[in-house]
Design a protein around this motif. Structure first.
Motif, PDB file in Angstrom:
ATOM      1  N   LEU A  61     -90.755  46.268  28.355  1.00 14.33           N
ATOM      2  CA  LEU A  61     -91.791  46.374  29.387  1.00 14.33           C
ATOM      3  C   LEU A  61     -92.847  45.289  29.258  1.00 14.33           C
ATOM      4  CD1 LEU A  61     -92.420  50.190  29.875  1.00 14.33           C
ATOM      5  CD2 LEU A  61     -91.586  48.550  31.538  1.00 14.33           C
ATOM      6  N   VAL A  62     -93.215  44.944  28.036  1.00 14.18           N
ATOM      7  CA  VAL A  62     -94.192  43.870  27.839  1.00 14.18           C
ATOM      8  C   VAL A  62     -93.633  42.563  28.389  1.00 14.18           C
ATOM      9  CG1 VAL A  62     -95.288  42.430  26.073  1.00 14.18           C
ATOM     10  CG2 VAL A  62     -95.427  44.917  25.906  1.00 14.18           C
ATOM     11  N   ARG A  63     -92.379  42.266  28.070  1.00 12.61           N
ATOM     12  CA  ARG A  63     -91.754  41.032  28.569  1.00 12.61           C
ATOM     13  C   ARG A  63     -91.663  41.044  30.091  1.00 12.61           C
ATOM     14  NH1 ARG A  63     -86.962  40.493  30.233  1.00 12.61           N
ATOM     15  NH2 ARG A  63     -86.210  42.377  29.221  1.00 12.61           N
ATOM     16  N   ILE A  64     -91.195  42.164  30.646  1.00 12.42           N
ATOM     17  CA  ILE A  64     -91.032  42.264  32.102  1.00 12.42           C
ATOM     18  C   ILE A  64     -92.381  42.125  32.809  1.00 12.42           C
ATOM     19  CG2 ILE A  64     -90.485  43.887  33.969  1.00 12.42           C
ATOM     20  CD1 ILE A  64     -88.230  44.948  32.091  1.00 12.42           C
ATOM     21  N   ASN A  65     -93.383  42.859  32.356  1.00 11.08           N
ATOM     22  CA  ASN A  65     -94.673  42.852  33.052  1.00 11.08           C
ATOM     23  C   ASN A  65     -95.433  41.550  32.852  1.00 11.08           C
ATOM     24  OD1 ASN A  65     -94.400  45.323  34.311  1.00 11.08           O
ATOM     25  ND2 ASN A  65     -95.170  46.432  32.537  1.00 11.08           N
ATOM     26  N   THR A  66     -95.317  40.943  31.688  1.00  6.22           N
ATOM     27  CA  THR A  66     -95.950  39.639  31.488  1.00  6.22           C
ATOM     28  C   THR A  66     -95.319  38.600  32.415  1.00  6.22           C
ATOM     29  OG1 THR A  66     -96.467  40.178  29.193  1.00  6.22           O
ATOM     30  CG2 THR A  66     -96.491  37.855  29.793  1.00  6.22           C
ATOM     31  N   LEU A 118    -108.735  40.620  35.755  1.00  5.83           N
ATOM     32  CA  LEU A 118    -108.921  39.394  34.972  1.00  5.83           C
ATOM     33  C   LEU A 118    -108.618  39.620  33.497  1.00  5.83           C
ATOM     34  CD1 LEU A 118    -112.191  37.996  36.599  1.00  5.83           C
ATOM     35  CD2 LEU A 118    -109.843  37.137  36.873  1.00  5.83           C
ATOM     36  N   LEU A 119    -108.996  40.774  32.977  1.00 10.70           N
ATOM     37  CA  LEU A 119    -108.688  41.115  31.587  1.00 10.70           C
ATOM     38  C   LEU A 119    -107.176  41.232  31.387  1.00 10.70           C
ATOM     39  CD1 LEU A 119    -109.837  41.905  28.804  1.00 10.70           C
ATOM     40  CD2 LEU A 119    -109.858  44.268  29.619  1.00 10.70           C
ATOM     41  N   THR A 120    -106.479  41.805  32.347  1.00  7.74           N
ATOM     42  CA  THR A 120    -105.023  41.909  32.272  1.00  7.74           C
ATOM     43  C   THR A 120    -104.380  40.529  32.277  1.00  7.74           C
ATOM     44  OG1 THR A 120    -105.044  44.057  33.342  1.00  7.74           O
ATOM     45  CG2 THR A 120    -102.984  42.828  33.465  1.00  7.74           C
ATOM     46  N   LEU A 121    -104.897  39.647  33.095  1.00 10.41           N
ATOM     47  CA  LEU A 121    -104.392  38.272  33.129  1.00 10.41           C
ATOM     48  C   LEU A 121    -104.624  37.576  31.797  1.00 10.41           C
ATOM     49  CD1 LEU A 121    -103.088  36.183  34.985  1.00 10.41           C
ATOM     50  CD2 LEU A 121    -105.378  35.502  35.673  1.00 10.41           C
ATOM     51  N   HIS A 122    -105.772  37.793  31.200  1.00  4.52           N
ATOM     52  CA  HIS A 122    -106.087  37.207  29.902  1.00  4.52           C
ATOM     53  C   HIS A 122    -105.152  37.743  28.814  1.00  4.52           C
ATOM     54  CE1 HIS A 122    -108.419  35.539  26.623  1.00  4.52           C
ATOM     55  NE2 HIS A 122    -108.536  36.758  26.102  1.00  4.52           N
ATOM     56  N   THR A 123    -104.922  39.047  28.818  1.00  7.41           N
ATOM     57  CA  THR A 123    -104.024  39.648  27.831  1.00  7.41           C
ATOM     58  C   THR A 123    -102.592  39.147  28.022  1.00  7.41           C
ATOM     59  OG1 THR A 123    -105.427  41.603  27.737  1.00  7.41           O
ATOM     60  CG2 THR A 123    -103.205  41.833  26.869  1.00  7.41           C
ATOM     61  N   ALA A 124    -102.160  39.018  29.266  1.00  5.30           N
ATOM     62  CA  ALA A 124    -100.825  38.481  29.540  1.00  5.30           C
ATOM     63  C   ALA A 124    -100.706  37.050  29.037  1.00  5.30           C
ATOM     64  CB  ALA A 124    -100.518  38.558  31.030  1.00  5.30           C
ATOM     65  N   GLU A 125    -101.771  36.279  29.168  1.00  3.13           N
ATOM     66  CA  GLU A 125    -101.757  34.896  28.664  1.00  3.13           C
ATOM     67  C   GLU A 125    -101.620  34.878  27.143  1.00  3.13           C
ATOM     68  OE1 GLU A 125    -101.758  30.947  28.011  1.00  3.13           O
ATOM     69  OE2 GLU A 125    -101.471  31.954  29.933  1.00  3.13           O
ATOM     70  N   ILE A 126    -102.322  35.774  26.451  1.00  4.69           N
ATOM     71  CA  ILE A 126    -102.209  35.845  24.994  1.00  4.69           C
ATOM     72  C   ILE A 126    -100.785  36.226  24.594  1.00  4.69           C
ATOM     73  CG2 ILE A 126    -102.952  37.135  22.948  1.00  4.69           C
ATOM     74  CD1 ILE A 126    -105.737  37.324  24.264  1.00  4.69           C
ATOM     75  N   ILE A 127    -100.205  37.195  25.294  1.00  9.22           N
ATOM     76  CA  ILE A 127     -98.837  37.612  24.991  1.00  9.22           C
ATOM     77  C   ILE A 127     -97.858  36.475  25.263  1.00  9.22           C
ATOM     78  CG2 ILE A 127     -96.960  39.143  25.728  1.00  9.22           C
ATOM     79  CD1 ILE A 127     -99.134  41.308  26.128  1.00  9.22           C
ATOM     80  N   ARG A 128     -98.056  35.775  26.349  1.00  4.70           N
ATOM     81  CA  ARG A 128     -97.168  34.653  26.698  1.00  4.70           C
ATOM     82  C   ARG A 128     -97.279  33.521  25.688  1.00  4.70           C
ATOM     83  NH1 ARG A 128     -97.331  31.638  32.540  1.00  4.70           N
ATOM     84  NH2 ARG A 128     -95.218  30.840  32.491  1.00  4.70           N
ATOM     85  N   ARG A 129     -98.475  33.270  25.205  1.00  5.38           N
ATOM     86  CA  ARG A 129     -98.707  32.160  24.272  1.00  5.38           C
ATOM     87  C   ARG A 129     -98.275  32.504  22.848  1.00  5.38           C
ATOM     88  NH1 ARG A 129    -104.434  31.691  24.119  1.00  5.38           N
ATOM     89  NH2 ARG A 129    -104.274  33.176  22.427  1.00  5.38           N
ATOM     90  N   ASP A 130     -98.637  33.700  22.363  1.00  3.45           N
ATOM     91  CA  ASP A 130     -98.452  34.028  20.947  1.00  3.45           C
ATOM     92  C   ASP A 130     -97.209  34.864  20.648  1.00  3.45           C
ATOM     93  OD1 ASP A 130    -100.831  32.699  20.619  1.00  3.45           O
ATOM     94  OD2 ASP A 130    -102.034  34.526  20.432  1.00  3.45           O
ATOM     95  N   HIS A 131     -96.626  35.507  21.640  1.00  2.85           N
ATOM     96  CA  HIS A 131     -95.467  36.391  21.455  1.00  2.85           C
ATOM     97  C   HIS A 131     -95.695  37.390  20.314  1.00  2.85           C
ATOM     98  CE1 HIS A 131     -93.237  33.911  24.229  1.00  2.85           C
ATOM     99  NE2 HIS A 131     -93.554  32.843  23.525  1.00  2.85           N
ATOM    100  N   PRO A 132     -96.758  38.202  20.391  1.00  4.31           N
ATOM    101  CA  PRO A 132     -97.011  39.150  19.296  1.00  4.31           C
ATOM    102  C   PRO A 132     -95.948  40.250  19.257  1.00  4.31           C
ATOM    103  CG  PRO A 132     -98.466  39.610  21.108  1.00  4.31           C
ATOM    104  CD  PRO A 132     -97.709  38.359  21.471  1.00  4.31           C
ATOM    105  N   GLU A 133     -95.670  40.712  18.072  1.00  7.87           N
ATOM    106  CA  GLU A 133     -94.731  41.822  17.877  1.00  7.87           C
ATOM    107  C   GLU A 133     -95.325  42.788  16.877  1.00  7.87           C
ATOM    108  OE1 GLU A 133     -90.812  40.601  16.851  1.00  7.87           O
ATOM    109  OE2 GLU A 133     -90.608  39.291  18.585  1.00  7.87           O
ATOM    110  N   GLY A 134     -94.822  43.993  16.904  1.00  3.01           N
ATOM    111  CA  GLY A 134     -95.236  44.981  15.921  1.00  3.01           C
ATOM    112  C   GLY A 134     -96.715  45.317  16.013  1.00  3.01           C
ATOM    113  N   GLU A 135     -97.345  45.339  14.850  1.00  4.84           N
ATOM    114  CA  GLU A 135     -98.745  45.756  14.775  1.00  4.84           C
ATOM    115  C   GLU A 135     -99.671  44.826  15.557  1.00  4.84           C
ATOM    116  OE1 GLU A 135    -101.552  48.342  14.277  1.00  4.84           O
ATOM    117  OE2 GLU A 135     -99.532  48.730  13.530  1.00  4.84           O
ATOM    118  N   ALA A 136     -99.344  43.546  15.623  1.00  7.11           N
ATOM    119  CA  ALA A 136    -100.180  42.607  16.390  1.00  7.11           C
ATOM    120  C   ALA A 136    -100.168  42.965  17.879  1.00  7.11           C
ATOM    121  CB  ALA A 136     -99.693  41.176  16.182  1.00  7.11           C
TER     122      ALA A 136
END
Length: 174
Positions: A61-66, A118-136
């Motif tokens: 879901l994170v991948r799909i929604n991002t 805007l916060l959702t867009l910012h969080t999506a950018e962090i996920i797209r850039r850093d590819h966090p997994e697990g606890e991160a």
């Protein structure tokens, strides 16, 4: 009672004295704090408890929604920004220059939700850039939810105070 009076009574545009407005406001903010980037927060909690299937579902879901968010931004981001700015500006003028109560009510929902977007867009950018997994990833989504709830609490407080002011200043029969 004429048909006009019946329609006016049924569709009361005095929003701050209308129970349906407050129910809608509660639904908007409870939905915004439950669906983080389109992901139900209970899935985040289940994945955090070491449930492998829930973790796999969360990552999907994170991948799909991002990707969905960035597809929308890439295809129509500037148009959406322009339309949202125009709509919020129009609502603000109607609400606070012409003092239209319905526009005030809609503005007090739409303006804070624009910060959530805007916060959702910012969080999506962090996920797209850093590819966090697990606890991160869990931490990032929990922080996102905290800020959405913080925006919601402030918005609810401001809306309640403004609504009480409106109801007290206009009186019961407006």
């Amino acid at each position: 009672m004429s048909i006009y009076e019946m329609m006016v009574e049924l569709i009361d545009l005095r929003s701050f004295s209308n129970l349906w407005y407050w129910i809608a406001l509660a639904v908007v903010w409870s939905s915004a704090s439950h669906w983080i980037m389109g992901i139900p927060y209970d899935l985040v909690l289940r994945a955090r408890r070491q449930n492998p299937q829930s973790y796999s579902d969360l990552m999907d879901l994170v991948r799909i929604n991002t990707n969905r968010i960035y597809t929308i931004v890439d295809m129509a981001g500037l148009w959406l920004l322009g339309f949202a700015t125009f709509a919020l500006s129009s609502l603000a003028v109607l609400a606070f220059l012409f003092w239209v109560e319905f526009a005030q009510a809609v503005f007090l929902i739409a303006f804070p939700i624009s910060f959530v977007a805007l916060l959702t867009l910012h969080t999506a950018e962090i996920i797209r850039r850093d590819h966090p997994e697990g606890e991160a990833l869990f931490s990032l989504l929990a922080r996102h939810r905290f800020f959405v709830q913080l925006i919601g609490v402030v918005a609810l407080f401001v809306t309640a105070m403004f609504g009480m002011y409106q109801n007290l200043s206009i009186g019961p029969f407006g």
